[in-house]
Design an enzyme around this catalytic site. Structure first.
Site, PDB file in Angstrom:
ATOM      1  CG  ASP A   1       2.502 -82.177  35.303  1.00 50.11           C
ATOM      2  OD1 ASP A   1       1.348 -82.396  34.920  1.00 50.11           O
ATOM      3  OD2 ASP A   1       3.472 -82.920  35.032  1.00 50.11           O
TER       4      ASP A   1
ATOM      5  CE  LYS B   1       0.343 -85.605  33.634  1.00 51.42           C
ATOM      6  NZ  LYS B   1       1.558 -85.346  34.443  1.00 51.42           N
TER       7      LYS B   1
ATOM      8  NE  ARG C   1      13.836 -89.017  32.612  1.00 50.40           N
ATOM      9  CZ  ARG C   1      13.139 -90.076  32.258  1.00 50.40           C
ATOM     10  NH1 ARG C   1      13.470 -91.261  32.704  1.00 50.40           N
ATOM     11  NH2 ARG C   1      12.100 -89.954  31.460  1.00 50.40           N
TER      12      ARG C   1
HETATM   13  O1  C5P Z   1      12.931 -86.460  32.141  1.00 46.32           O
HETATM   14  P1  C5P Z   1      12.004 -86.170  31.003  1.00 46.32           P
HETATM   15  O2  C5P Z   1      12.523 -85.097  30.059  1.00 46.32           O
HETATM   16  O3  C5P Z   1      11.521 -87.402  30.300  1.00 46.32           O
HETATM   17  O4  C5P Z   1      10.771 -85.507  31.764  1.00 46.32           O
HETATM   18  C1  C5P Z   1       9.624 -85.204  31.151  1.00 46.32           C
HETATM   19  C2  C5P Z   1       8.650 -84.642  32.138  1.00 46.32           C
HETATM   20  O5  C5P Z   1       7.401 -84.525  31.482  1.00 46.32           O
HETATM   21  C3  C5P Z   1       8.389 -85.519  33.376  1.00 46.32           C
HETATM   22  O6  C5P Z   1       8.113 -84.682  34.491  1.00 46.32           O
HETATM   23  C4  C5P Z   1       7.159 -86.312  32.995  1.00 46.32           C
HETATM   24  O7  C5P Z   1       6.346 -86.660  34.080  1.00 46.32           O
HETATM   25  C5  C5P Z   1       6.422 -85.324  32.103  1.00 46.32           C
HETATM   26  N1  C5P Z   1       5.492 -85.895  31.125  1.00 46.32           N
HETATM   27  C6  C5P Z   1       5.852 -86.848  30.200  1.00 46.32           C
HETATM   28  N2  C5P Z   1       4.952 -87.333  29.286  1.00 46.32           N
HETATM   29  C7  C5P Z   1       3.727 -86.881  29.290  1.00 46.32           C
HETATM   30  C8  C5P Z   1       3.332 -85.904  30.215  1.00 46.32           C
HETATM   31  C9  C5P Z   1       4.238 -85.436  31.120  1.00 46.32           C
HETATM   32  O8  C5P Z   1       6.990 -87.271  30.163  1.00 46.32           O
HETATM   33  N3  C5P Z   1       2.884 -87.313  28.394  1.00 46.32           N
END
Ligand code: C5P
Length: 247
Positions: free
Chosen positions: A65, A67, A224
């Site tokens: 990821d 981007k 998380r």
């Molecule tokens: O910890 P959590 O479940 O919030 O993590 C979500 C993951 O998805 C993180 O790595 C974050 O960078 C990624 N992400 C996000 N929202 C987006 C794209 C990617 O939370 N729109």
């Protein structure tokens, strides 16, 4: 790339760690329960391609990821390098890089399959979920976020991109507009609360795995809720069970 039919294939766990050792130690604990691990900018910047190799050696594929958003030639090269690491099943770019950049990235993934190797799938990020209407206007992007997301998803599909990263709230409209083959990966997923309120972290709009799957997501991305769980294996298994029940 082939996905097995097991519901764990639909789960991508975000390895948001700052070092190779902590990421690999954690991934080892749950590797048999997940479809893919997501390696993002923090971990990749700290640990480089070696972390991709070590994590993919545990079994699950890797969603790299990073981007990419640059001139077409640079992005084409970056995608080729990503595919060359081995074990990368998903790689992503910003749709806002434009059609020519997206087509260049598509050519790179196609070149990999022409060499007889597993072709990574290419996803596009449309509008970052951290940008609201006002923040979009400030940088000159007009229209409501959800309309812009849909337009960019269609543009990505037209360029030959395999799918998008999108919020659960947007997934249904994207599925309808882009068809059943278009891949949708949804972050911001939180398991349904058992008692009391769900922990939202800094995700402003969250959805449960059930809602994500019912909205048409192929992959749910969870960080998380698993990384910070007292028992990460149990937390992972519960999410896989919820995915299975929703299918
Ligand atoms: O910890 P959590 O479940 O919030 O993590 C979500 C993951 O998805 C993180 O790595 C974050 O960078 C990624 N992400 C996000 N929202 C987006 C794209 C990617 O939370 N729109």
């Amino acid at each position: 790339m082939t996905f097995d039919a097991h519901p764990r294939s639909n789960l991508i766990v975000a390895l948001d760690f700052d070092s190779l050792s902590s990421a690999v130690r954690f991934a080892t604990k749950i590797a048999d329960l997940v479809g893919m691990f997501k390696i993002g900018k923090q971990l990749f910047t700290a640990a480089g391609p070696e972390v991709v190799r070590q994590v993919s050696a545990l079994g699950p594929g890797v969603f790299l990821d990073l981007k990419y958003h640059d001139i077409p030639n640079t992005v084409a090269g970056a995608v080729l390098s990503a595919a060359g690491i081995g074990g990368v099943q998903l790689v992503n770019i910003h749709a806002l890089g434009g059609s020519a950049m997206m087509r260049a990235a598509v050519q790179s993934v196609n070149a990999v399959s022409a060499m007889g190797e597993d072709r990574p799938r290419l996803l596009a990020v449309t509008i970052l979920t951290s940008l609201d209407h006002k923040a979009m206007r400030e940088v000159g992007i007009s229209g409501l976020p959800k309309d812009r997301v849909l337009k960019l998803a269609k543009l990505a599909k037209k360029a030959g991109v395999d799918g998008v990263v999108a919020s659960v709230q947007e997934a249904k409209a994207i599925r309808k507009a882009c068809g059943p083959e278009f891949l949708i990966a949804t972050p911001g997923v939180r398991p349904a609360p058992k008692a009391g309120a769900a922990k939202q972290d800094d995700q402003s709009r969250t959805a449960t795995p059930t809602e994500a799957i019912r909205a048409g997501a192929d992959f749910v991305i969870v960080g998380r809720p698993i990384l910070e769980a007292a028992d990460p294996r149990q937390a992972t298994q519960e999410i896989v069970d919820e995915i299975a029940a929703a299918q």
